[in-house]
Write a protein that holds these residues in place. Structure first.
Motif, mmCIF file in Angstrom:
data_model
loop_
_atom_site.group_PDB
_atom_site.id
_atom_site.type_symbol
_atom_site.label_atom_id
_atom_site.label_comp_id
_atom_site.label_asym_id
_atom_site.label_seq_id
_atom_site.Cartn_x
_atom_site.Cartn_y
_atom_site.Cartn_z
ATOM 1 N N ALA A 198 -18.659 -1.048 13.647
ATOM 2 C CA ALA A 198 -17.641 -1.858 12.987
ATOM 3 C C ALA A 198 -17.638 -1.727 11.467
ATOM 4 C CB ALA A 198 -17.784 -3.339 13.390
ATOM 5 N N ASN B 139 -6.797 -2.347 4.592
ATOM 6 C CA ASN B 139 -6.324 -2.519 5.966
ATOM 7 C C ASN B 139 -7.483 -2.378 6.945
ATOM 8 O OD1 ASN B 139 -6.658 0.151 5.135
ATOM 9 N ND2 ASN B 139 -5.226 0.954 6.661
ATOM 10 N N ALA B 140 -8.248 -3.413 7.160
ATOM 11 C CA ALA B 140 -9.423 -3.256 8.018
ATOM 12 C C ALA B 140 -9.216 -3.776 9.437
ATOM 13 C CB ALA B 140 -10.639 -3.925 7.396
ATOM 14 N N GLN C 198 -21.252 -2.685 -1.715
ATOM 15 C CA GLN C 198 -21.831 -1.470 -1.119
ATOM 16 C C GLN C 198 -20.696 -0.500 -0.825
ATOM 17 O OE1 GLN C 198 -25.007 -1.780 1.791
ATOM 18 N NE2 GLN C 198 -25.865 -3.586 0.801
ATOM 19 N N CYS C 199 -20.180 -0.488 0.422
ATOM 20 C CA CYS C 199 -19.084 0.462 0.657
ATOM 21 C C CYS C 199 -17.850 0.055 -0.130
ATOM 22 C CB CYS C 199 -18.788 0.618 2.143
ATOM 23 S SG CYS C 199 -17.569 -0.506 2.838
ATOM 24 N N ARG D 10 0.817 -1.221 0.000
ATOM 25 C CA ARG D 10 0.000 0.000 0.000
ATOM 26 C C ARG D 10 0.846 1.265 0.000
ATOM 27 N NH1 ARG D 10 -5.043 0.306 1.398
ATOM 28 N NH2 ARG D 10 -4.658 2.126 2.720
ATOM 29 N N LEU E 142 -15.900 -1.513 7.995
ATOM 30 C CA LEU E 142 -14.585 -2.087 7.695
ATOM 31 C C LEU E 142 -13.536 -1.013 7.438
ATOM 32 C CD1 LEU E 142 -14.812 -5.427 5.768
ATOM 33 C CD2 LEU E 142 -14.911 -4.930 8.181
ATOM 34 N N GLY E 143 -13.938 0.105 6.855
ATOM 35 C CA GLY E 143 -12.966 1.166 6.595
ATOM 36 C C GLY E 143 -12.653 1.915 7.876
ATOM 37 N N PRO E 144 -11.375 2.027 8.223
ATOM 38 C CA PRO E 144 -11.049 2.742 9.454
ATOM 39 C C PRO E 144 -11.255 4.252 9.299
ATOM 40 C CG PRO E 144 -9.025 2.136 8.308
ATOM 41 C CD PRO E 144 -10.179 1.524 7.528
ATOM 42 N N SER F 293 -8.193 5.924 4.136
ATOM 43 C CA SER F 293 -6.917 5.274 4.472
ATOM 44 C C SER F 293 -6.012 5.101 3.256
ATOM 45 C CB SER F 293 -7.185 3.920 5.133
ATOM 46 O OG SER F 293 -8.020 3.126 4.318
ATOM 47 N N VAL G 129 -15.757 6.373 1.698
ATOM 48 C CA VAL G 129 -16.210 5.964 3.027
ATOM 49 C C VAL G 129 -16.414 4.447 3.045
ATOM 50 C CG1 VAL G 129 -18.000 6.235 4.772
ATOM 51 C CG2 VAL G 129 -17.324 8.192 3.369
ATOM 52 N N GLY G 130 -15.677 3.781 3.887
ATOM 53 C CA GLY G 130 -15.774 2.324 3.987
ATOM 54 C C GLY G 130 -16.791 1.908 5.024
ATOM 55 N N GLY G 131 -18.058 2.309 4.784
ATOM 56 C CA GLY G 131 -19.132 2.005 5.734
ATOM 57 C C GLY G 131 -19.126 3.021 6.867
ATOM 58 N N CYS H 113 -21.995 6.474 1.769
ATOM 59 C CA CYS H 113 -21.304 5.603 2.721
ATOM 60 C C CYS H 113 -21.173 4.185 2.185
ATOM 61 C CB CYS H 113 -22.067 5.513 4.042
ATOM 62 S SG CYS H 113 -22.250 7.077 4.883
ATOM 63 N N GLY H 114 -21.826 3.908 1.064
ATOM 64 C CA GLY H 114 -21.837 2.548 0.537
ATOM 65 C C GLY H 114 -23.245 2.074 0.217
ATOM 66 N N ARG I 175 -19.417 -5.863 6.222
ATOM 67 C CA ARG I 175 -20.322 -5.272 7.201
ATOM 68 C C ARG I 175 -21.568 -4.679 6.555
ATOM 69 N NH1 ARG I 175 -21.943 -6.117 12.293
ATOM 70 N NH2 ARG I 175 -21.768 -4.309 13.684
ATOM 71 N N CYS I 176 -21.571 -4.568 5.211
ATOM 72 C CA CYS I 176 -22.688 -3.875 4.553
ATOM 73 C C CYS I 176 -23.748 -4.809 3.988
ATOM 74 C CB CYS I 176 -22.184 -3.016 3.390
ATOM 75 S SG CYS I 176 -21.073 -1.682 3.843
ATOM 76 N N TYR J 170 -10.341 5.383 -0.477
ATOM 77 C CA TYR J 170 -10.894 5.598 0.862
ATOM 78 C C TYR J 170 -9.955 6.510 1.647
ATOM 79 C CZ TYR J 170 -13.704 1.597 -0.477
ATOM 80 O OH TYR J 170 -14.551 0.762 -1.148
ATOM 81 N N PHE K 38 -10.765 2.641 -5.819
ATOM 82 C CA PHE K 38 -11.583 3.645 -5.134
ATOM 83 C C PHE K 38 -10.796 4.135 -3.912
ATOM 84 C CE2 PHE K 38 -15.153 4.964 -2.374
ATOM 85 C CZ PHE K 38 -15.902 5.708 -3.267
ATOM 86 N N LYS L 67 -14.579 0.413 -7.278
ATOM 87 C CA LYS L 67 -14.614 -0.387 -6.046
ATOM 88 C C LYS L 67 -14.204 -1.839 -6.297
ATOM 89 C CE LYS L 67 -17.607 2.357 -3.076
ATOM 90 N NZ LYS L 67 -18.918 2.551 -2.412
ATOM 91 N N PHE M 91 -22.604 3.628 9.290
ATOM 92 C CA PHE M 91 -23.629 3.120 10.209
ATOM 93 C C PHE M 91 -23.783 3.996 11.456
ATOM 94 C CE2 PHE M 91 -21.185 -0.455 8.290
ATOM 95 C CZ PHE M 91 -22.052 -0.697 7.241
ATOM 96 N N PHE N 198 -15.237 -1.750 0.756
ATOM 97 C CA PHE N 198 -13.951 -1.909 1.440
ATOM 98 C C PHE N 198 -13.526 -3.371 1.499
ATOM 99 C CE2 PHE N 198 -10.715 -1.163 4.685
ATOM 100 C CZ PHE N 198 -10.259 0.092 4.325
#
Lengths: 157, 796
Positions: free
Chosen positions: B186, A37-38, A97-98, A27, B188-190, B34, B237-239, B493-494, A134-135, B32, B30, B25, B241, A100
């Protein structure tokens, strides 16, 4: 320390801190941020790559361990505008969705279908149990695998 | 004029249009937060308090400053502007001085050449703490003898809803006590972003967030800068919520960038992510439900307590929601519902998908099942008998004006066929047994159960809040035909919000090529991507802007080409009386731009009796869950969920299914696995190794039934669909486990110990007393604490 590795078909060199993970090297040193990196402890699969043809969580592999080895990342799957059939299937099925988790999942699904073009649903779920999303709730990811498998059997790749 | 026949425009409202951001994506390109990178950038890191409550005696940064590669070590003394910020009230320090109020609170920040050097420098900062007694129990926080977190005490907001005759007697009463745990979003994207100092003394911040403008409103005063010198652009944006509604690294990265005059990136690891964002409030709910022998609800009395943690975040709005929805989507003529959000030394809680509604749904649906049992009535019939409909009066006195297809969602969730009975264990693949992936059971003690839940919540912001959305639409000629550019500060956000905007633009302008301008602060606010509001608000703003563009297009067609009669647009053409008259492309020698702002209908605050027209509109959902429980090992497998979603109108049916399936997964998480475990205020499981979220093996097939009864007076009749499934799925799944086991199970998540009976049901001695408060407003409001987002007003 200087490492030399073959990434997506090309020999590359990187000067890394000895404690760096392969994920960090990809990266931050090699300009390949597609692997994500999750969790950075091997739980989520977002950083999944091939190391000498085997799936690994690149966050759990030291960059130094990849010295003189072959790494293949999500960036290898598409060529310009041409997507890999697994990537196309993810889009068609609504499995993104997102996004990631998507690169890691696309790699894991490609690996699965390269080994087994006709996995049953249980085999799909078992193969992807190490990839958190998560989505989506995973339903459309299962659909995407089915779609991609169908195309592989039809000879799409 | 071209006579080439154009194809019908695809990807309009009502179609499962492909995601507008899908290709990057799946390719991994894409960007994010990070993934952001600048060749001169430094990396930021944060020192956080290990204690839930302590006085800071001394901070020694000398060793850290002297460490290799370190460019800055900043503490509260280095914050040039206001030292407090906050989403609803400015009660949160940018960096702690004097006291820390929760474990994880930021104390100092560092910028260094690499992330590793930054982390090492953080470890060299010495902070001398005097540990103070901590309040880590929400009932204890109400005790006048408990240590006080803030000068106005430990009560953040107390809401009291009095409806009809709260003393009304009923023929049958059932009473229950319920608890839900602290859940993490939670994503996934920090949390991550990049701050770049600008030549004008300002700063450009690229960041993963949920609301750019309210971020800026909080950031700028702390930096001592006017808002126009703080420019935000959305990173991928990795999610979210709800987790990105509050600030995380924004102010810190800007401070470091301005101090070092270098770009600074901050990107949290998973542990820090768990520490740095707010969580879903844990709740305790006491409820008495009274009904006639025939099953008509007569009275609901409820007491809610939610743990807001150390700072306000959005807890005042969450307790407002929880209290107003506590009686469920049922007609209840009499009610007394009191809800309190308290401060404790636990990690702050705030927005998470459902925003107070999942907690109360867990309680009111368990009450409905109890009542049905007590009355000997089918639990679904009982729900149908009491379901609200258009025209019903809610406990707040608010009349449901819009669509309310509660009976429809219930009937659809009920009537779906049940999954076939499984083969007996020796024939079954062990992976399909509860606990199957762990290979722990042989399926000896399997029981199947079915559970049901109905719930509802608001769309968009409530209690008088005008959360408008501005959008700009530009129609221009392009090499392959006309192109629409949509610009809005709204955050994707996804969930597919930006694809919805593209679908609206295609529908309104009859043009298939739509591009999106990056979301940024060049335009006015779009409001938050939360409260299931962006389809309504963003869709509304784009529709208004498109209407203005269309008007200009018609004016050009009339004046330049001389068309007459009633004009319309379709498939790249201006139609006169339904007949193709001129191609849109031929009218675009100069582009057409329009900027418009959409407001939802005004609502009112709660009055002193908790009455008011508080919510814009409502969305309803029902789910039926089927579970299989190994009652000997305490393991649960969810077999099937049927999810009936009141969408108003499905703008993108595939995306609606995605929200239903994904929302169910998060509800399933709270039902059977997800809980942030606190030990004396400290999170004990801040990793994905220890905080488990559902995997693909945990998720059953989810069958989504979309109900389309259009909401009147809103664009396309569409309601948002982001939260429906999450509101009801925890309640439905736990109800199914109750059905399978016969146990009370009044706490979510249900653990194996609960299933086998090793742990007793959660209990509480008595209903906590109502605190003495001046009114329905949050307490900081009575103490002059600066407002956060509620002061945001339209500037143009």
């Amino acid at each position: 320390m200087l490492i030399r590795l073959r990434v997506n078909g090309e020999w590359r060199e990187a000067d890394v801190w000895p404690g760096s993970s392969l994920l960090f090297a990809l990266r931050e040193e090699l300009g390949l941020p597609g692997s994500k990196n999750a969790c950075e402890q091997g739980e989520c699969g977002s950083c999944t790559v091939w190391l000498d043809g085997e799936l690994v969580c690149s966050c759990l592999v030291l960059a130094a361990q990849a010295h003189e080895r072959t790494v293949r990342t999500v960036e290898s799957l598409s060529e310009g505008d041409r997507l890999h059939p697994v990537q196309e299937a993810f889009l068609e099925a609504g499995a993104v969705q997102c996004g990631f988790c998507t690169p890691g999942l696309v790699v894991a699904v490609t690996d699965l279908l390269e080994r087994d073009p006709s996995p049953d649903e249980l085999a799909v779920r078992e193969a992807l149990a190490g990839n958190l999303c998560r989505c989506t709730g995973y339903a459309k990811i299962v659909d995407a695998v089915g779609l991609a498998a169908e195309r592989r059997r039809e000879g799409a790749w | 004029m071209s006579t080439q026949l154009r194809e019908r425009v695809r990807g309009v409202v009502g179609e499962s249009a492909p995601r507008i951001d899908g290709v990057p994506k799946v390719k991994g390109t894409f960007a994010y937060g990070s993934d952001l990178w600048h060749e001169r950038m430094l990396w930021g890191a944060t020192l956080r308090s290990p204690h839930p409550h302590a006085r800071i005696r001394r901070i020694e940064v000398g060793d850290a400053v002297a460490a290799p590669g370190v460019h800055a070590v900043l503490t509260a003394d280095d914050v040039p502007g206001k030292k407090l910020y906050g989403l609803e009230f400015a009660d949160t320090p940018v960096l702690a001085w004097d006291r820390v109020l929760y474990a994880g609170q930021p104390v100092a920040i560092v910028a260094a050449e690499t992330p590793e050097l930054a982390r090492r420098a953080v470890a060299r900062i010495v902070v001398e703490y005097e540990v103070l007694p901590a309040v880590t129990d929400m009932e204890r926080a109400l005790d006048p003898a408990a240590p006080k977190l803030h000068e106005w005490g430990n009560v953040l907001r107390h809401v009291r809803i009095e409806h009809g005759d709260p003393d009304a007697e009923a023929e049958v009463w059932v009473e229950g006590y319920y608890e839900t745990a602290m859940q993490d979003q939670a994503p996934l994207g920090p949390e991550a972003g990049l701050a770049i100092p600008a030549e004008d003394g300002g700063v450009d911040l690229i960041v993963s967030t949920q609301w750019l403008h309210v971020d800026r409103q909080q950031i700028a005063p702390c930096l001592g800068l006017p808002e126009e010198k703080v420019r935000l652009t959305l990173a991928g944006v990795g999610g979210a919520f709800g987790s990105r509604e509050d600030l995380h690294m924004q102010i810190h990265a800007c401070l470091l960038a301005l101090y070092t005059n270098r770009p600074v990136k901050m990107s949290y690891d998973r542990r820090e992510s768990f520490l740095a964002h707010v969580h879903r409030h844990p709740s305790r709910i006491w409820m008495r439900t009274g009904a006639s022998r025939e099953g008509k609800l007569v009275n609901v009395r409820a007491r809610l307590l939610i743990d807001g943690g150390a700072f306000a975040s959005s807890s005042p709005a969450v307790i407002g929601n929880a209290t107003t929805f506590a009686a469920g989507p049922y007609e209840v003529p009499n009610a007394l519902i009191e809800g309190t959000a308290v401060y404790t030394n636990n990690p702050p809680c705030g927005a998470m998908r459902g925003f107070g509604a999942p907690q109360v749904c867990f309680a009111h649906e368990a009450q409905m099942d109890r009542l049905a049992r007590e009355l000997g009535i089918d639990p679904i019939e009982l729900r149908l008998m009491n379901a609200v409909h258009t025209g019903s009066v809610l406990p707040t006195g608010q009349v449901v004006r819009g669509s309310a297809p509660v009976r429809e969602v219930i009937e659809l969730a009920r009537s779906a066929s049940l999954p076939p009975e499984p083969e007996p264990p020796p024939m079954r693949h062990p992976m399909t047994l509860p606990g199957g992936a762990g290979n722990v059971g042989r399926g000896e003690g399997l029981r199947r159960g079915v559970g049901f839940a109905v719930g509802y919540k608001n769309i968009a912001y409530s209690e008088g809040f005008d959360d408008f959305h501005q959008a700009r639409v530009t129609l221009a000629a392009g090499p392959g035909g006309p192109v629409v550019e949509v610009h809005s500060a709204g955050v994707e956000c996804g969930q597919g919000f930006s694809t919805v905007l593209a679908q609206v633009a295609r529908t309104e302008l009859g043009v298939d090529r739509v591009t999106l301008h990056a979301a940024d602060t060049q335009l006015d606010s779009a409001g938050s991507t939360s409260a299931s509001r962006q389809t309504l608000m963003g869709g509304g703003a784009v529709q208004l802007a498109c209407a203005a563009v269309r008007q200009e297009l018609f004016d050009r067609a009339r004046s330049r080409v001389g068309v007459t009669g009633a004009l319309s647009l379709a498939d790249g053409w201006v139609l006169a009386e339904g007949v193709r008259a001129v191609e849109i492309a031929d009218l675009l020698e100069t582009p057409i731009t329009a900027t418009r702002t959409f407001h939802h209908r005004r609502t009112t605050p709660l009055d002193e009796r908790g009455q008011g027209d508080v919510h814009v509109m409502f969305a309803f959902a029902a789910q039926r869950a089927v579970v299989e429980v190994d009652v000997e090992l305490g393991l649960v497998r969810v077999v099937q969920v049927v999810s009936a979603i009141d969408a108003g109108r499905a703008i993108n049916p595939q995306a609606v299914e995605g929200q239903s399936e994904g929302g169910t997964a998060q509800g399933l998480g709270l039902a059977v696995m997800e809980e942030l475990q606190l030990r004396d205020g400290v999170i004990a499981n801040a990793s994905f190794t220890d905080y488990l979220i559902p995997t693909i093996l945990d998720m059953p097939p989810v069958r989504t039934e979309i109900v389309e009864v259009p909401e009147p007076d809103v664009p396309f009749g569409a309601k948002g669909v982001g939260e429906h499934a999450t509101i009801v799925s925890t309640a439905a799944i736990v109800a199914a486990i109750r059905d399978a086991t016969g146990r009370e199970l009044n706490r979510a998540p249900v653990r194996p110990d609960d299933v086998v009976g090793l742990r007793l049901p959660a209990s509480s001695a008595s209903w906590p007393p109502a605190p003495d408060v001046p009114g329905q407003e949050p307490l900081p409001a009575y103490h002059g604490v600066a407002r956060g987002q509620s002061a945001l007003t339209q500037s143009s």
